[in-house]
Design a protein around this motif. Structure first.
Motif, PDB file in Angstrom:
ATOM      1  N   GLY A  16     -19.050  33.397   1.998  1.00  0.00           N
ATOM      2  CA  GLY A  16     -19.619  33.813   3.282  1.00  0.00           C
ATOM      3  C   GLY A  16     -18.656  34.704   4.056  1.00  0.00           C
ATOM      4  N   ALA A  17     -17.344  34.446   3.908  1.00  0.00           N
ATOM      5  CA  ALA A  17     -16.337  35.290   4.549  1.00  0.00           C
ATOM      6  C   ALA A  17     -16.405  36.705   3.988  1.00  0.00           C
ATOM      7  N   PHE A  18     -16.654  36.820   2.687  1.00  0.00           N
ATOM      8  CA  PHE A  18     -16.823  38.135   2.063  1.00  0.00           C
ATOM      9  C   PHE A  18     -18.032  38.847   2.678  1.00  0.00           C
ATOM     10  N   LEU A  19     -19.099  38.093   2.918  1.00  0.00           N
ATOM     11  CA  LEU A  19     -20.306  38.659   3.515  1.00  0.00           C
ATOM     12  C   LEU A  19     -20.000  39.238   4.895  1.00  0.00           C
ATOM     13  N   ILE A  20     -19.274  38.494   5.722  1.00  0.00           N
ATOM     14  CA  ILE A  20     -18.966  38.949   7.086  1.00  0.00           C
ATOM     15  C   ILE A  20     -18.106  40.205   7.059  1.00  0.00           C
ATOM     16  N   ILE A  21     -17.090  40.229   6.186  1.00  0.00           N
ATOM     17  CA  ILE A  21     -16.224  41.406   6.068  1.00  0.00           C
ATOM     18  C   ILE A  21     -17.032  42.614   5.601  1.00  0.00           C
ATOM     19  N   PHE A  22     -17.897  42.389   4.624  1.00  0.00           N
ATOM     20  CA  PHE A  22     -18.741  43.460   4.097  1.00  0.00           C
ATOM     21  C   PHE A  22     -19.635  44.025   5.198  1.00  0.00           C
ATOM     22  N   LEU A  23     -20.256  43.162   5.985  1.00  0.00           N
ATOM     23  CA  LEU A  23     -21.150  43.606   7.047  1.00  0.00           C
ATOM     24  C   LEU A  23     -20.393  44.342   8.148  1.00  0.00           C
ATOM     25  N   LEU A  24     -19.190  43.875   8.493  1.00  0.00           N
ATOM     26  CA  LEU A  24     -18.380  44.545   9.514  1.00  0.00           C
ATOM     27  C   LEU A  24     -18.016  45.958   9.072  1.00  0.00           C
ATOM     28  N   LEU A  25     -17.609  46.098   7.829  1.00  0.00           N
ATOM     29  CA  LEU A  25     -17.257  47.406   7.296  1.00  0.00           C
ATOM     30  C   LEU A  25     -18.483  48.324   7.272  1.00  0.00           C
ATOM     31  N   HIS A  26     -19.585  47.792   6.794  1.00  0.00           N
ATOM     32  CA  HIS A  26     -20.827  48.553   6.676  1.00  0.00           C
ATOM     33  C   HIS A  26     -21.330  48.991   8.051  1.00  0.00           C
ATOM     34  N   ALA A  27     -21.306  48.070   9.025  1.00  0.00           N
ATOM     35  CA  ALA A  27     -21.790  48.385  10.369  1.00  0.00           C
ATOM     36  C   ALA A  27     -20.912  49.443  11.035  1.00  0.00           C
ATOM     37  N   THR A  28     -19.606  49.361  10.817  1.00  0.00           N
ATOM     38  CA  THR A  28     -18.682  50.327  11.421  1.00  0.00           C
ATOM     39  C   THR A  28     -18.944  51.733  10.904  1.00  0.00           C
ATOM     40  N   ILE A  29     -19.046  51.871   9.575  1.00  0.00           N
ATOM     41  CA  ILE A  29     -19.300  53.193   8.989  1.00  0.00           C
ATOM     42  C   ILE A  29     -20.635  53.749   9.468  1.00  0.00           C
ATOM     43  N   ASN A  30     -21.666  52.918   9.472  1.00  0.00           N
ATOM     44  CA  ASN A  30     -22.996  53.385   9.894  1.00  0.00           C
ATOM     45  C   ASN A  30     -23.022  53.780  11.365  1.00  0.00           C
ATOM     46  N   PHE A  31     -22.245  53.074  12.186  1.00  0.00           N
ATOM     47  CA  PHE A  31     -22.249  53.354  13.626  1.00  0.00           C
ATOM     48  C   PHE A  31     -21.645  54.721  13.935  1.00  0.00           C
ATOM     49  N   PHE A  32     -20.883  55.258  12.995  1.00  0.00           N
ATOM     50  CA  PHE A  32     -20.344  56.606  13.180  1.00  0.00           C
ATOM     51  C   PHE A  32     -21.470  57.620  13.378  1.00  0.00           C
ATOM     52  N   SER A  33     -22.657  57.338  12.828  1.00  0.00           N
ATOM     53  CA  SER A  33     -23.782  58.255  12.998  1.00  0.00           C
ATOM     54  C   SER A  33     -24.220  58.308  14.456  1.00  0.00           C
ATOM     55  N   VAL A  34     -24.109  57.178  15.150  1.00  0.00           N
ATOM     56  CA  VAL A  34     -24.446  57.139  16.582  1.00  0.00           C
ATOM     57  C   VAL A  34     -23.415  57.935  17.374  1.00  0.00           C
ATOM     58  N   VAL A  35     -22.144  57.783  16.995  1.00  0.00           N
ATOM     59  CA  VAL A  35     -21.078  58.551  17.643  1.00  0.00           C
ATOM     60  C   VAL A  35     -21.319  60.047  17.436  1.00  0.00           C
ATOM     61  N   ASP A  36     -21.764  60.421  16.241  1.00  0.00           N
ATOM     62  CA  ASP A  36     -22.065  61.831  15.963  1.00  0.00           C
ATOM     63  C   ASP A  36     -23.168  62.348  16.882  1.00  0.00           C
ATOM     64  N   SER A  37     -24.184  61.521  17.122  1.00  0.00           N
ATOM     65  CA  SER A  37     -25.272  61.939  18.018  1.00  0.00           C
ATOM     66  C   SER A  37     -24.740  62.177  19.428  1.00  0.00           C
ATOM     67  N   CYS A  38     -23.845  61.306  19.870  1.00  0.00           N
ATOM     68  CA  CYS A  38     -23.254  61.457  21.205  1.00  0.00           C
ATOM     69  C   CYS A  38     -22.396  62.719  21.299  1.00  0.00           C
ATOM     70  N   ARG A  39     -21.819  63.138  20.170  1.00  0.00           N
ATOM     71  CA  ARG A  39     -20.960  64.319  20.135  1.00  0.00           C
ATOM     72  C   ARG A  39     -21.729  65.578  19.757  1.00  0.00           C
ATOM     73  N   GLY A  40     -23.031  65.439  19.515  1.00  0.00           N
ATOM     74  CA  GLY A  40     -23.830  66.581  19.115  1.00  0.00           C
ATOM     75  C   GLY A  40     -23.568  67.033  17.695  1.00  0.00           C
ATOM     76  N   LYS A  41     -23.085  66.124  16.837  1.00  0.00           N
ATOM     77  CA  LYS A  41     -22.745  66.501  15.461  1.00  0.00           C
ATOM     78  C   LYS A  41     -23.542  65.706  14.432  1.00  0.00           C
ATOM     79  N   PHE A  42     -24.635  65.098  14.855  1.00  0.00           N
ATOM     80  CA  PHE A  42     -25.474  64.373  13.903  1.00  0.00           C
ATOM     81  C   PHE A  42     -26.079  65.365  12.922  1.00  0.00           C
ATOM     82  N   GLY A  43     -25.924  65.087  11.637  1.00  0.00           N
ATOM     83  CA  GLY A  43     -26.484  65.944  10.612  1.00  0.00           C
ATOM     84  C   GLY A  43     -25.571  67.067  10.161  1.00  0.00           C
ATOM     85  N   VAL A  44     -24.383  67.157  10.739  1.00  0.00           N
ATOM     86  CA  VAL A  44     -23.463  68.236  10.386  1.00  0.00           C
ATOM     87  C   VAL A  44     -22.735  67.898   9.087  1.00  0.00           C
ATOM     88  N   VAL A  45     -23.016  68.675   8.044  1.00  0.00           N
ATOM     89  CA  VAL A  45     -22.381  68.491   6.737  1.00  0.00           C
ATOM     90  C   VAL A  45     -21.917  69.858   6.240  1.00  0.00           C
TER      91      VAL A  45
END
Length: 242
Positions: free
Chosen positions: A18-47
């Motif tokens: 279960g500890a592995f699950l929590i670490i996995f979810l924290l890592l996954h949520a952090t990376i995914n949340f970068f997309s929200v930060v990109d929207s705030c910076r006007g860089k969503f979709g920039v590749v």
């Protein structure tokens, strides 16, 4: 062996996985949340036009996905995912064994009355089944389009993670289904977090209360991050259609 035969040993396996699950979810949520930060910076979709990792022209979310492709993370993620899988499979196995042994539906054993005071603690098996079903749903949307082609050469690789986000979450009913999944994860984590520490010996009255609060905070942060990512991707998808 004691760890497989005794109820404490079985709970220990569930706690560690279960500890592995929590670490996995924290890592996954952090990376995914970068997309929200990109929207705030006007860089969503920039590749960037090139296929290089960590290109200066990439948005933060794309860089985060590139980070997930580095050797260190490529080794760590399968280990975390394995712990995740063990937690799910072993939990189902325990539930089926207890169901058979007790002649009816009951949750797996708990080591104190504290574990019976919440709805989630009484329905961990049901929550686990709901979560497992949606995992397959989720893998078809993302893992099958990125990690599967990259790791095994199966399918068509999608180099733009923003397209995957807007394609999946651009449909309101898919977003709604994901939100149901995220809520199920919240209930599962709020019980699983403190139960994990209780199994490992942190079961004093004062610590148990603190761990329950910490568990709610951790679960809420993870789930709100995922929901925000989904809602933000839906809004970005609608903006593209406007």
């Amino acid at each position: 062996m004691f760890i497989f035969d005794s109820s404490i040993g079985k709970k220990f396996i569930q706690s560690i996985s279960g500890a592995f699950l929590i670490i996995f979810l924290l890592l996954h949520a952090t990376i995914n949340f970068f997309s929200v930060v990109d929207s705030c910076r006007g860089k969503f979709g920039v590749v960037a036009a090139d296929d290089q990792l960590f290109s200066p022209g990439d948005g933060l979310f794309k860089i985060g996905c590139d980070f997930m492709s580095t050797t260190m993370i490529s080794v760590m993620v399968p280990i975390l995912a394995l712990g995740f899988i063990i937690h799910i499979v072993y939990g189902i196995w325990l539930t089926l064994n207890n169901y058979k042994a007790r002649g009816g539906y009951k949750r797996y054993e708990v080591c104190s009355r504290a574990a019976t005071d919440s709805w989630s603690s009484k329905n961990m098996a049901v929550l686990g089944i709901v979560i497992l079903g949606f995992i397959a749903f989720h893998l078809c949307h993302f893992w099958a389009k990125m990690q599967l082609p990259e790791m095994f050469g199966v399918g068509t690789y999608e180099n733009n993670p923003y397209i995957l986000l807007t394609t999946v979450f651009g449909k309101w009913y898919v977003l709604a289904l994901y939100i149901v999944w995220f809520i199920a994860i919240w209930f599962h984590l709020t019980h699983g977090f403190w139960s994990m520490f209780q199994t490992l010996g942190w079961n004093g009255a004062n610590w148990l209360k603190r761990l329950k609060v910490i568990g709610i905070i951790v679960a809420t942060i993870i789930v709100l991050a995922f929901i925000t990512v989904g809602v933000n991707a839906y809004c970005e998808a609608q903006a593209l259609l406007a």
